[in-house]
Design a protein around this motif. Structure first.
Motif, short mmCIF file in Angstrom:
data_model
loop_
_atom_site.label_atom_id
_atom_site.label_comp_id
_atom_site.label_asym_id
_atom_site.label_seq_id
_atom_site.Cartn_x
_atom_site.Cartn_y
_atom_site.Cartn_z
N ASP A 258 22.83 26.25 39.04
CA ASP A 258 21.37 26.36 38.94
C ASP A 258 20.66 25.74 40.13
OD1 ASP A 258 21.85 27.34 36.43
OD2 ASP A 258 21.66 25.38 35.46
N ILE A 259 21.41 25.21 41.06
CA ILE A 259 20.76 24.39 42.09
C ILE A 259 20.10 25.27 43.14
CG2 ILE A 259 21.14 22.60 43.83
CD1 ILE A 259 23.54 21.72 42.04
N LYS A 260 18.81 25.03 43.34
CA LYS A 260 18.03 25.88 44.26
C LYS A 260 17.91 25.25 45.63
CE LYS A 260 16.65 28.85 41.00
NZ LYS A 260 17.62 28.42 40.00
N ASP A 261 17.96 23.90 45.64
CA ASP A 261 17.65 23.18 46.87
C ASP A 261 18.93 22.59 47.46
OD1 ASP A 261 16.60 21.71 48.88
OD2 ASP A 261 15.34 20.42 47.60
N ALA A 262 19.25 23.00 48.69
CA ALA A 262 20.44 22.48 49.34
C ALA A 262 20.35 20.97 49.54
CB ALA A 262 20.65 23.16 50.69
N ASP A 263 19.14 20.47 49.58
CA ASP A 263 18.89 19.05 49.83
C ASP A 263 18.84 18.30 48.50
OD1 ASP A 263 18.06 16.61 50.74
OD2 ASP A 263 16.06 17.27 51.36
N SER A 264 19.95 18.31 47.78
CA SER A 264 19.97 17.69 46.45
C SER A 264 20.88 16.49 46.38
CB SER A 264 20.40 18.73 45.40
OG SER A 264 19.43 19.75 45.31
N GLY A 265 21.22 15.95 47.54
CA GLY A 265 22.00 14.72 47.57
C GLY A 265 23.41 14.91 47.01
N GLY A 266 23.99 13.80 46.63
CA GLY A 266 25.35 13.85 46.10
C GLY A 266 25.45 13.07 44.80
N LEU A 267 25.84 13.80 43.74
CA LEU A 267 26.06 13.13 42.46
C LEU A 267 27.47 12.56 42.47
CD1 LEU A 267 25.26 12.59 39.42
CD2 LEU A 267 26.50 14.71 38.93
N SER A 268 27.56 11.23 42.37
CA SER A 268 28.88 10.61 42.33
C SER A 268 29.21 10.23 40.90
CB SER A 268 28.93 9.39 43.23
OG SER A 268 28.83 9.80 44.58
N PHE A 269 30.46 10.41 40.54
CA PHE A 269 30.89 10.16 39.16
C PHE A 269 32.26 9.51 39.24
CE2 PHE A 269 32.92 12.40 35.29
CZ PHE A 269 32.53 11.41 34.41
N TRP A 270 32.34 8.30 38.66
CA TRP A 270 33.61 7.57 38.69
C TRP A 270 34.09 7.40 37.25
CZ3 TRP A 270 29.20 6.22 41.38
CH2 TRP A 270 29.30 6.10 42.77
N THR A 271 35.38 7.55 37.01
CA THR A 271 35.89 7.29 35.66
C THR A 271 37.03 6.29 35.73
OG1 THR A 271 37.63 9.00 35.51
CG2 THR A 271 35.37 9.69 35.02
N GLN A 272 37.16 5.52 34.65
CA GLN A 272 38.33 4.65 34.47
C GLN A 272 39.39 5.48 33.74
OE1 GLN A 272 37.52 2.26 36.23
NE2 GLN A 272 36.29 0.63 35.27
N PRO A 273 40.63 5.43 34.09
CA PRO A 273 41.15 4.62 35.18
C PRO A 273 41.44 5.40 36.45
CG PRO A 273 42.95 5.32 33.77
CD PRO A 273 41.69 5.97 33.23
#
Lengths: 421, 369
Positions: A301-316
């Motif tokens: 759904d993303i329209k804007d190339a300038d949407s940064g970076g979603l970072s997601f970390w999981t344990q472990p």
């Protein structure tokens, strides 16, 4: 009593190690190089928690499968005829042969290569030649493995009763990941690295960017230095305030576009995780050498190339970076006390055409370089912690708080496992 | 104290023996070679290990021969009758230059073993029982009609049979004595022979010249009421069809065995006309195995895997019903009717794969094995 004493010894020793761990410090050497700790890691961490293993778009059609091994447990993840994703122990119910030896593939039904025992995609045995009359196929179905699909990120759990708080992660992370539509991506590239280091060194290295300035020239092109975390200093105050404003403005803009951005930090939960959508520097589009998009077709759904970076970390064992144009996803799987598999996948829109919409070399350049540098850092750490001179050292409270959260989580979960037996 | 010779090698206890099945691979052992005419021999076989032969009179078998290091498959109709189930026979005319007929005549001796695939074919009276028959044959085309005649008379069926055979000369008449014997011992069996010339037997009392409509009607006045079974060289059968149509015969009651003159191309063209060399219409399709280089013929109703196994090829396979997919193979050319049970995905089919275990050819095939 001699025998039980022998068995008791390592657990006692493990409990002692866990009990005397000093918060705010790295772990004692046995955590990084002993077989006993490694075995406990597999048993109490990797076989009792939700382990990130694959993405759904690797198995887009019914009959597609991927395999993975967690410790010595071979696991098969496949898509059934109803497009549902299921996981099974990759073990034939006949004489135990691994069913699918390839890392990925496609099947009509699941057929053991050894004697052709055949299971449907629901894991039910439907054909076994040369068995006597009265042999009941229904008593020999494949053993299922718990699986959770977080908007296309696939987690499995080998515990009889998996941690229930995975639902918190699914619920809270769902809206963050959904706009990127993993289901509509494809794996444009995958690289497996075996690092000569303990898996926790790999994870600890991932949980800080203290080392970034000195080691990751490619990665830091797109990262705001202030996002790494700094010890407060007067001369940095203005820059840091500026960065905080950028984050605030960016979040407001992205949230308005339906891209949840705010930080969630649950790294201490049993199914621990953290997320945040972070601004990227310069063009601000992607983790590339010029910070521009690596793929012309934007995700979901993303329209804007300038949407940064979603970072997601999981344990472990995982971390992920979701950008407007591509996703980079990382899985860490322990192999031995001092070897670790790091599996990196680059996902782009499934309709993107290689050579037209994206170039694999450009897409993978930053993280290929970064992975190589991280591998070197981990391997050098392993050499060092093996030294008799090694003693746990203090973490920076400003730039290594996530490392502390990882090791705290690990010590807590290992301790809980040792208590439960 | 039995008066019957029960030596297992020569006369096994029938009840203990399995039956020969269509499309099944068998080994036959030659037990007798009979000279029928100066250039026609009958080869008699028993099954090895012993089996009882079960087939329909008029059907053919496929010999799998290794001639000069080359694998050759050739179909021959059986001249024997299923009413005598311990033996089968084929009756073969030597074709000058004919590789297979020449090999059989010169090489095949009692004691030798052959691989066969059999029996198969639709050319049989069985579907048209209880009607009067007209059997028309020329040359070695007599074999399926002799099989039918032997069966019907053995069974004392009382079937009304007129057997009209065409030969080049009296010395070329195959089964001459047996035809006469059948006619003399069965009131409802009559025979007539037409020879093109009297060569070798100037006193030949029968018809000379070629069969024509007038002669046929003269010999068989109630022709129109009969089911006609015809077998012989293509020009002969074409002329028979013309005669029957000229008479106003209802061609729905006409049945012929058509031949594939496979050997013609490599043999003497003129002489080979009489070679009964291959399968009947609907006798199946050829499958070429691109890597192994093998060729085999798949009988109607038979799967590719069954035909391959029958021929002794050992393709990977297990369930034989389209469940396990073990036999999955790329289909390079041709079309099949595949009835699988989940052992293959549509996209694999789209990529050209098929499961030989549950696929019947709809055309000649080339497979990637």
């Amino acid at each position: 009593m001699q025998e039980s004493a022998i068995r008791f010894q390592p657990v006692q020793k493990l409990r002692e190690l866990v009990a005397r761990r000093q918060p705010g410090y790295s772990l004692e050497a046995p955590f990084y190089n002993s077989q006993e700790v490694f075995d406990a890691d597999i048993k109490y961490i990797f076989q009792r928690h939700w382990i990130y293993v694959a993405v759904s778009s690797e198995i887009p059609e019914p009959g597609d499968y991927v395999t993975v091994e967690i410790g010595k447990e071979p696991i098969l993840i496949l898509r059934d005829d109803d497009m549902q994703i299921k996981a099974f122990h990759n073990v034939c119910r006949h004489r135990g042969s691994r069913l699918c030896a390839d890392e990925k593939g496609s099947v009509g039904n699941l057929v053991c290569p050894y004697h052709q025992w055949t299971y449907n995609l629901a894991g039910k045995l439907i054909f076994a030649d040369h068995m006597p009359e009265g042999f009941d196929l229904s008593h020999h179905s494949l053993k299922p493995v718990h699986l959770k699909n977080l908007q296309g990120l696939l987690f499995v759990c080998l515990a009889d009763e998996p941690p229930a708080d995975i639902d918190v992660m699914l619920e809270q992370m769902g809206p963050y990941i959904a706009p990127h539509q993993i289901e509509n991506t494809k794996v444009a590239a995958q690289i497996d690295i075996i690092e000569a280091g303990n898996w926790k060194l790999t994870m600890e290295n991932n949980r800080e960017c203290y080392h970034c300035t000195g080691n990751h020239p490619e990665l830091t092109i797109s990262l705001y230095a202030y996002s790494y975390g700094f010890a407060p200093k007067a001369e940095l105050a203005a820059g840091l305030a500026n960065y905080e404003n950028i984050v605030k403005d960016s979040h407001a803009r992205w949230e308005a576009c339906g891209l949840p951005s705010a930080e969630i930090e649950k790294l201490s939960d049993v199914s621990g995780f953290r997320t945040m959508r972070m601004p990227l520097d310069r063009k601000g589009q992607s983790q590339t050498m010029d910070t521009g998009s690596a793929c012309k077709k934007l995700l979901g759904d993303i329209k804007d190339a300038d949407s940064g970076g979603l970072s997601f970390w999981t344990q472990p064992n995982s971390w992920h970076h979701f950008m407007a144009d591509h996703i980079v996803t990382f899985t860490v799987l322990p192999l031995t006390p001092d070897t670790t598999l790091v599996r990196t996948k680059w996902l782009v829109h499934k309709d993107a055409v290689e050579g037209v919409d994206y170039d694999v070399a450009n897409l993978t350049r930053v993280w290929n370089a970064t992975n190589g540098q991280d591998r070197h850092l981990v391997e050098e750490s392993q050499v060092g912690v093996n030294s008799t001179a090694y003693r746990p050292g203090p973490y920076s409270p400003y730039t290594e708080e996530l490392v502390e959260k990882f090791t705290n989580w690990y010590i807590g979960r290992l301790g809980a496992g040792l208590e439960q037996g | 104290m039995s008066s019957v010779n029960t030596h297992p090698d020569t006369h096994p206890q029938a009840a203990d023996l399995p039956w020969w099945q269509p499309g099944e691979d068998s080994t036959l052992q030659c037990v007798q070679v009979r000279e029928e005419t100066h250039d026609v021999k009958t080869f008699v076989f028993r099954a090895e290990p012993p089996r009882r032969f079960h087939y329909q009179p008029g059907q053919f078998i496929t010999l799998e021969l290794d001639i000069n290091g080359e694998s050759v498959n050739r179909c021959y109709t059986l001249s024997s009758s299923p009413t005598r189930p311990d033996r089968v026979s084929i009756t073969v005319k030597r074709i000058p230059g004919g590789v297979v007929s020449g090999w059989l005549h010169d090489t095949l001796r009692p004691g030798m073993q052959l691989n066969v695939l059999g029996p198969s074919g639709e050319f049989t009276y069985v579907r048209h029982a209880s009607t009067p028959y007209l059997f028309l044959s020329a040359g070695s085309g007599i074999t399926p009609l002799m099989s039918m005649s032997r069966a019907l008379t053995d069974l004392a069926s009382g079937a009304d049979i007129v057997f009209v055979h065409s030969a080049r000369s009296p010395r070329d008449i195959i089964f001459r004595k047996e035809l006469a014997q059948l006619a003399s011992s069965h009131a409802t069996f009559s025979q007539a022979i037409v020879c093109e010339n009297r060569q070798g037997e100037p006193e030949w009392p029968g018809f000379t010249g070629r069969l024509d409509a007038a002669r046929l009607l003269h010999m068989v006045p109630d022709l129109m009421a009969r089911q006609v079974f015809c077998c012989g060289p293509a020009p002969y059968m074409a002329s028979v069809r013309q005669m029957l149509q000229d008479c106003g015969f209802d061609m729905q009651h006409y049945h012929e065995e058509s031949f594939n003159f496979a050997e013609l191309a490599t043999a003497a063209p003129d002489a080979a006309v009489d070679e009964i060399s291959a399968s009947s219409e609907g006798g199946g399709f050829n499958v070429h195995f691109a890597k192994m280089g093998d060729d085999l013929s798949v009988a109607p109703g038979q799967t590719v895997l069954a035909a391959a196994l029958a021929k002794g090829m050992r393709l990977p396979a297990s369930c034989t019903r389209g469940v396990c997919g073990t036999c999955k193979t790329k289909l390079l050319e041709g079309k099949v009717d595949m009835q699988h049970e989940g052992g293959i995905r549509q996209r694999e089919v789209d990529q050209g794969f098929f499961l030989p275990c549950c696929s019947k050819p709809l055309s000649d095939l080339v497979v990637d094995r």
